[in-house]
Design a protein around this motif. Structure first.
Motif, short mmCIF file in Angstrom:
data_model
loop_
_atom_site.label_atom_id
_atom_site.label_comp_id
_atom_site.label_asym_id
_atom_site.label_seq_id
_atom_site.Cartn_x
_atom_site.Cartn_y
_atom_site.Cartn_z
N PRO A 76 -52.19 -52.81 -32.60
CA PRO A 76 -52.20 -52.07 -33.85
C PRO A 76 -53.61 -51.78 -34.29
N ASP A 77 -53.77 -50.63 -34.94
CA ASP A 77 -55.11 -50.20 -35.33
C ASP A 77 -55.07 -49.64 -36.74
N GLY A 78 -54.71 -50.45 -37.70
CA GLY A 78 -54.68 -50.00 -39.07
C GLY A 78 -55.83 -50.59 -39.83
N GLU A 79 -56.54 -49.78 -40.57
CA GLU A 79 -57.68 -50.26 -41.34
C GLU A 79 -57.35 -50.15 -42.81
N GLU A 80 -57.75 -51.12 -43.63
CA GLU A 80 -57.26 -51.16 -44.99
C GLU A 80 -58.39 -51.12 -46.00
N GLU A 81 -58.06 -50.55 -47.15
CA GLU A 81 -58.98 -50.51 -48.27
C GLU A 81 -58.23 -50.82 -49.55
N GLU A 82 -58.92 -51.25 -50.56
CA GLU A 82 -58.32 -51.50 -51.86
C GLU A 82 -58.63 -50.33 -52.78
N PRO A 83 -57.61 -49.75 -53.41
CA PRO A 83 -57.89 -48.64 -54.33
C PRO A 83 -58.46 -49.18 -55.62
N HIS A 103 -59.24 -39.53 -41.18
CA HIS A 103 -57.95 -39.57 -41.86
C HIS A 103 -56.85 -39.08 -40.94
N ILE A 104 -55.83 -39.91 -40.80
CA ILE A 104 -54.61 -39.41 -40.19
C ILE A 104 -53.88 -38.63 -41.28
N SER A 105 -52.85 -37.90 -40.92
CA SER A 105 -52.16 -37.09 -41.92
C SER A 105 -51.49 -38.00 -42.95
N LEU A 106 -51.30 -37.48 -44.14
CA LEU A 106 -50.65 -38.25 -45.19
C LEU A 106 -49.24 -38.65 -44.79
N ILE A 107 -48.55 -37.76 -44.08
CA ILE A 107 -47.18 -38.06 -43.65
C ILE A 107 -47.18 -39.17 -42.61
N ASP A 108 -48.10 -39.10 -41.62
CA ASP A 108 -48.16 -40.14 -40.60
C ASP A 108 -48.50 -41.49 -41.21
N ASN A 109 -49.43 -41.50 -42.14
CA ASN A 109 -49.79 -42.74 -42.83
C ASN A 109 -48.58 -43.32 -43.55
N ARG A 131 -54.18 -48.67 -46.53
CA ARG A 131 -53.83 -47.39 -45.92
C ARG A 131 -54.36 -47.40 -44.50
N LEU A 132 -53.88 -46.49 -43.66
CA LEU A 132 -54.32 -46.41 -42.28
C LEU A 132 -55.30 -45.27 -42.11
N TYR A 133 -56.33 -45.50 -41.33
CA TYR A 133 -57.21 -44.39 -40.99
C TYR A 133 -57.42 -44.27 -39.49
N ARG A 134 -56.84 -45.18 -38.73
CA ARG A 134 -56.94 -45.10 -37.29
C ARG A 134 -55.69 -45.69 -36.66
N ILE A 135 -54.93 -44.90 -35.91
CA ILE A 135 -53.72 -45.39 -35.26
C ILE A 135 -53.74 -45.10 -33.77
N SER A 136 -54.84 -44.63 -33.26
CA SER A 136 -54.97 -44.33 -31.85
C SER A 136 -56.39 -44.65 -31.39
N ASP A 137 -56.53 -45.04 -30.13
CA ASP A 137 -57.86 -45.29 -29.59
C ASP A 137 -58.69 -44.01 -29.55
N ASN A 138 -58.02 -42.88 -29.62
CA ASN A 138 -58.73 -41.61 -29.59
C ASN A 138 -59.26 -41.20 -30.96
N ASP A 139 -58.81 -41.89 -32.01
CA ASP A 139 -59.28 -41.58 -33.35
C ASP A 139 -60.67 -42.15 -33.57
N PRO A 140 -61.52 -41.45 -34.33
CA PRO A 140 -62.86 -41.99 -34.63
C PRO A 140 -62.75 -43.31 -35.38
N ASP A 141 -63.67 -44.23 -35.06
CA ASP A 141 -63.67 -45.54 -35.71
C ASP A 141 -64.49 -45.47 -36.98
N SER A 142 -63.96 -44.83 -37.99
CA SER A 142 -64.66 -44.63 -39.25
C SER A 142 -63.66 -44.52 -40.38
#
Length: 495
Positions: free
Chosen positions: A488-495, A272-278, A257-268
């Motif tokens: 690209p700035d997508g960060e991933e996790e395993e559910p 969370h970006i919106s569910l729709i944007d993700n 999943r993505l949690y950062r898609i902009s340099d302005n987003d916190p690096d953590s």
């Protein structure tokens, strides 16, 4: 150099010995300089990862002992059996278990490979479960010397460029030479390609994905991305519920999943970006994979028609989307999603799911640089010629960027799976990292036709220039200027 040894069925012992400074022979005195190492592996470990681990041990000693002037690349090294025996064909990219199976299927193979243990390692191979695989680590010095030559040429090129006090050129400035090229007419294109950039309106910046470690039970609904072969328009096909529990399934997968898609987003990861944007961004990535696979098939057909030999064992990663839903025991979102409750309208987190493969990554191009890198072998030339084919087939409207892959078996052969590509489109907005026309111009400026491009006549049929009706770099009306101007700035996790 002595390399991995394996105690089955649980782990592998790796023994590192002498490096081969020529293609087929081992130099005297090198073994003592490199030394020996023993390391454990699970039988599900991918062979390319074991080779990479060996290389990471060898390279510091290779350099400190002045055995070369640059570090060895993964493409320049390989494993052979003790006594310089070549492994069975197509055994380099699977798991350790598959490698063992291929070399122990008959008594003759067991005698030639498995039981052929050098004297210095026989004390390790004691007992029924301590049978080891003794391999040698070889360096292809022809490829290594070619790499030294390319490195010297790149240094000469860099030294001829303006000095450090010169102003750096922007993307638009670096592509200004395009204005001097004659614009060409655009062929009749599939509607989906010309509209690809406007299919996903969310255009932002992102960073490279992270490997996630959070795991939790989750109930999800599966969505498969498809592309209409007639017009290349993406479609989403919904299927039955799929359950992944803490024990895992028959197939090992990685979900992102993505949690950062902009340099302005916190690096953590708690951002969370919106569910729709993700969801939109993951749909875009899945579409790029499917579109890439269909174009790759067409590229191979063209090569066959022109009787041009290319590396045949490449494919794109297969991916699908999973959206968490509140069913059964999963009344709450997974821990990996970072959500506390399901959204009333958007539901739960959407994940992009791919099969788990080796961690070794071979990079062919970056977001804004499409020149060849590393070893220019048939595999690399095929990927770069394929990128030129996409540019030409789309009439200069589409560029596949950030092409990277992992060694893996493809239809029973040692091959390559491409994953996480990005695209530049005339309209911009095809996903993370779409620079619009500016991105396309970087392909025009940095791609260099290789031997395959020439044999396929791409340098003539697909000249590196923009279509005649696309605004040039000096135009104020740049249709792609509002695309993603970043990596690209997508960060991933395993559910």
């Amino acid at each position: 150099m002595q390399a991995p040894s394996c105690i089955l069925p649980h782990f592998c012992i790796m023994s590192v010995g002498a490096v081969a400074p020529t293609r087929l022979s081992t130099a005297k005195g090198v073994e003592g300089k490199i030394g020996n190492i023993i390391k454990g592996y699970g039988v599900s470990q991918a062979k390319p990862d074991i080779l990479k681990d060996t290389l990471e041990v060898v390279n510091p000693q290779f350099m400190s002992n002045r055995l070369g002037t640059k570090e060895l690349l993964l493409s320049e090294v390989s494993f052979r059996w003790s006594g310089n025996r070549l492994p069975e064909p197509n055994s380099a990219t699977g798991t350790l278990a598959n490698f063992y199976k291929m070399h122990s299927s008959t008594q003759d193979k067991v005698a030639a490979y498995i039981d052929n243990i050098p004297q210095q390692f026989k004390r390790v191979a004691t007992g029924p479960k301590s049978r080891i695989l003794c391999l040698e680590f070889h360096v292809n010095m022809d490829m290594y010397r070619d790499g030294l030559t390319r490195q010297a040429e790149e240094l000469d090129t860099q030294s001829s460029q303006p000095g450090p006090n010169s102003r750096k050129r922007t993307v638009s400035e670096s592509s200004a030479s395009v204005s001097s090229l004659a614009k060409r007419g655009r062929p009749s294109l599939p509607k989906g390609i010309s509209a690809l950039g406007s299919r996903f309106s969310l255009c932002r910046r992102g960073t490279a994905p992270l490997i996630a470690k959070t795991q939790s039970p989750v109930t999800v609904q599966k969505f498969t991305i498809s592309v209409d072969p007639a017009n290349f328009e993406p479609e989403i096909i919904k299927s039955v519920l799929v359950l992944f529990d803490s024990e895992g399934g028959e197939e090992r997968v990685v979900a992102k999943r993505l949690y950062r898609i902009s340099d302005n987003d916190p690096d953590s990861i708690h951002n969370h970006i919106s569910l729709i944007d993700n969801r939109l961004m993951l749909e875009a990535e899945a579409t790029q994979l499917v579109l890439g696979e269909k174009l790759l098939i067409d590229f191979y057909l063209l090569c066959r028609e022109k009787d041009v030999s290319v590396f045949q064992h490449i494919k794109f990663a297969q991916a699908y989307l999973l959206t968490e839903i509140p069913v059964g025991v999963t009344r709450c979102p997974s821990a990996a999603s970072g959500l506390k409750v399901f959204d009333g309208e958007a539901g739960g987190m959407t994940w992009l799911v791919e099969s788990k493969s080796a961690s070794v990554v071979i990079s062919f191009t970056s977001t804004l640089d499409h020149k060849a890198r590393g070893s220019e072998d048939i595999q690399s030339e095929t990927v770069h010629a394929f990128a030129h084919y996409i540019f030409g087939y789309s009439g200069g409207e589409l560029v596949f960027a950030d092409l990277q892959g992992t060694p893996t078996p493809v239809r029973g052969n040692d091959g390559l799976v491409l994953f996480e590509p990005m695209t530049h489109t005339i309209a911009g907005g095809s996903g993370l990292g779409d620079f619009g026309i500016d991105g396309i111009e970087t392909f025009i400026n940095t791609h260099k036709c290789n031997q395959l491009c020439i044999e396929l006549r791409f340098d003539q049929s697909y000249p590196l220039q923009l279509p005649e009706d696309v605004p040039g770099p000096d135009s104020t009306n740049r249709s792609g200027s509002e695309g993603v101007h970043g990596t690209p700035d997508g960060e991933e996790e395993e559910p």
